[in-house]
Scaffold this motif. Structure first.
Motif, mmCIF file in Angstrom:
data_model
loop_
_atom_site.group_PDB
_atom_site.id
_atom_site.type_symbol
_atom_site.label_atom_id
_atom_site.label_comp_id
_atom_site.label_asym_id
_atom_site.label_seq_id
_atom_site.Cartn_x
_atom_site.Cartn_y
_atom_site.Cartn_z
ATOM 1 N N TYR A 77 0.927 -0.904 0.268
ATOM 2 C CA TYR A 77 -0.219 0.335 0.464
ATOM 3 C C TYR A 77 0.962 1.247 -0.380
ATOM 4 O O TYR A 77 1.616 1.693 0.951
ATOM 5 C CB TYR A 77 -0.717 -0.301 1.375
ATOM 6 C CG TYR A 77 -1.864 0.854 1.687
ATOM 7 C CD1 TYR A 77 -2.840 0.954 0.588
ATOM 8 C CD2 TYR A 77 -1.393 2.238 1.953
ATOM 9 C CE1 TYR A 77 -4.057 1.785 0.139
ATOM 10 C CE2 TYR A 77 -2.538 3.352 1.610
ATOM 11 C CZ TYR A 77 -3.708 3.547 1.203
ATOM 12 O OH TYR A 77 -4.418 4.631 1.365
ATOM 13 N N GLU A 78 0.380 2.159 -0.766
ATOM 14 C CA GLU A 78 0.903 3.608 -0.797
ATOM 15 C C GLU A 78 -0.100 4.569 -0.688
ATOM 16 O O GLU A 78 -1.097 4.485 -1.482
ATOM 17 C CB GLU A 78 1.910 3.374 -2.074
ATOM 18 C CG GLU A 78 2.853 2.611 -2.296
ATOM 19 C CD GLU A 78 3.608 3.332 -3.678
ATOM 20 O OE1 GLU A 78 3.707 4.773 -3.926
ATOM 21 O OE2 GLU A 78 4.868 2.166 -3.453
ATOM 22 N N GLY A 79 0.334 5.486 0.256
ATOM 23 C CA GLY A 79 -0.864 6.622 0.480
ATOM 24 C C GLY A 79 -0.703 7.366 1.916
ATOM 25 O O GLY A 79 0.056 6.214 2.723
ATOM 26 N N THR A 80 -2.670 7.433 2.267
ATOM 27 C CA THR A 80 -2.466 8.208 3.382
ATOM 28 C C THR A 80 -3.232 7.705 3.643
ATOM 29 O O THR A 80 -4.802 6.932 2.944
ATOM 30 C CB THR A 80 -2.290 9.784 3.425
ATOM 31 O OG1 THR A 80 -1.564 10.270 2.597
ATOM 32 C CG2 THR A 80 -2.903 10.099 4.696
ATOM 33 N N LEU A 81 -3.269 7.140 5.006
ATOM 34 C CA LEU A 81 -4.715 6.395 6.127
ATOM 35 C C LEU A 81 -4.740 7.507 7.075
ATOM 36 O O LEU A 81 -4.329 7.749 7.902
ATOM 37 C CB LEU A 81 -4.579 5.107 6.167
ATOM 38 C CG LEU A 81 -3.809 3.624 5.016
ATOM 39 C CD1 LEU A 81 -3.908 2.365 6.111
ATOM 40 C CD2 LEU A 81 -5.665 3.584 4.479
ATOM 41 N N ASN A 82 -6.212 7.143 6.769
ATOM 42 C CA ASN A 82 -6.853 7.408 8.631
ATOM 43 C C ASN A 82 -6.398 6.510 10.065
ATOM 44 O O ASN A 82 -6.975 5.459 9.487
ATOM 45 C CB ASN A 82 -8.011 8.025 8.632
ATOM 46 C CG ASN A 82 -8.519 9.299 8.098
ATOM 47 O OD1 ASN A 82 -7.541 10.441 8.775
ATOM 48 N ND2 ASN A 82 -9.107 9.191 7.316
ATOM 49 N N PRO B 259 -16.362 20.739 16.637
ATOM 50 C CA PRO B 259 -17.232 19.904 16.004
ATOM 51 C C PRO B 259 -17.110 18.904 16.360
ATOM 52 O O PRO B 259 -15.505 18.366 16.741
ATOM 53 C CB PRO B 259 -16.792 20.479 15.460
ATOM 54 C CG PRO B 259 -15.490 21.372 15.031
ATOM 55 C CD PRO B 259 -15.858 21.329 16.693
ATOM 56 N N ARG B 260 -18.007 17.523 16.063
ATOM 57 C CA ARG B 260 -16.958 16.015 16.325
ATOM 58 C C ARG B 260 -16.293 15.918 15.033
ATOM 59 O O ARG B 260 -16.860 15.830 13.589
ATOM 60 C CB ARG B 260 -18.127 15.341 16.548
ATOM 61 C CG ARG B 260 -19.357 14.840 17.572
ATOM 62 C CD ARG B 260 -19.845 14.107 17.897
ATOM 63 N NE ARG B 260 -20.116 14.104 18.724
ATOM 64 C CZ ARG B 260 -20.000 13.128 20.189
ATOM 65 N NH1 ARG B 260 -19.309 12.782 19.915
ATOM 66 N NH2 ARG B 260 -20.772 13.616 20.824
ATOM 67 N N VAL B 261 -14.811 15.053 14.789
ATOM 68 C CA VAL B 261 -13.987 14.763 14.028
ATOM 69 C C VAL B 261 -14.450 13.045 13.918
ATOM 70 O O VAL B 261 -13.773 12.979 14.864
ATOM 71 C CB VAL B 261 -12.776 14.880 14.325
ATOM 72 C CG1 VAL B 261 -12.147 14.969 12.595
ATOM 73 C CG2 VAL B 261 -13.038 16.714 14.153
ATOM 74 N N ILE B 262 -14.812 12.678 12.879
ATOM 75 C CA ILE B 262 -15.200 11.286 12.982
ATOM 76 C C ILE B 262 -14.255 11.327 11.066
ATOM 77 O O ILE B 262 -15.382 11.155 10.384
ATOM 78 C CB ILE B 262 -16.961 10.960 12.792
ATOM 79 C CG1 ILE B 262 -17.386 11.061 13.886
ATOM 80 C CG2 ILE B 262 -16.242 9.146 12.062
ATOM 81 C CD1 ILE B 262 -18.822 11.267 14.138
ATOM 82 N N PRO B 263 -13.275 10.227 11.321
ATOM 83 C CA PRO B 263 -12.299 10.104 10.221
ATOM 84 C C PRO B 263 -12.653 9.172 9.006
ATOM 85 O O PRO B 263 -13.899 8.168 9.704
ATOM 86 C CB PRO B 263 -11.210 10.111 10.347
ATOM 87 C CG PRO B 263 -11.611 9.116 11.556
ATOM 88 C CD PRO B 263 -12.212 9.619 12.526
ATOM 89 N N SER B 264 -12.427 8.859 7.808
ATOM 90 C CA SER B 264 -13.485 7.913 7.617
ATOM 91 C C SER B 264 -12.403 6.951 7.337
ATOM 92 O O SER B 264 -10.948 7.365 6.884
ATOM 93 C CB SER B 264 -13.446 8.009 5.611
ATOM 94 O OG SER B 264 -13.474 7.813 4.738
ATOM 95 N N LEU B 265 -13.100 5.777 7.378
ATOM 96 C CA LEU B 265 -12.334 4.381 8.053
ATOM 97 C C LEU B 265 -11.870 3.528 6.622
ATOM 98 O O LEU B 265 -10.973 2.368 6.399
ATOM 99 C CB LEU B 265 -12.261 4.059 9.095
ATOM 100 C CG LEU B 265 -11.819 4.771 10.167
ATOM 101 C CD1 LEU B 265 -12.919 3.634 11.592
ATOM 102 C CD2 LEU B 265 -10.454 4.812 10.010
#
Length: 86
Positions: A10-15, A50-56
């Protein structure tokens, strides 16, 4: 997680987060409970943050989110393995 990412190249950014939503207060209370201390909080005036909920979604594509350890369990295990001097 690192092994899974390496295996898929995998290459890239993940939450990176467990799939459970917790407030900062809940995190602080979990830490206090694990340390057998009462957590204290000071809340300033103003609007609720505010609530911050990352996309997984991207993380779930390469790693089973069910493999994450709940915070309370992980804290308890960590303190059993590496006790903190009081």
């Amino acid at each position: 997680l690192a092994t899974a990412l390496h295996a898929t190249r995998y290459e890239g950014t993940l939450n990176v987060s467990a799939p459970w939503v917790m407030t900062l207060r809940e995190v602080g209370e979990a830490i206090g409970t694990a340390l057998q201390r009462e957590a204290t909080f000071e809340q300033g005036g103003g609007a609720e943050p505010p609530r911050v909920i990352p996309s997984l979604d991207r993380l779930a594509a390469v790693y089973s989110l069910q493999q994450f350890t709940p915070l309370r369990d992980g804290l308890a295990r960590m303190l059993r393995e590496q006790p903190i001097a009081t």
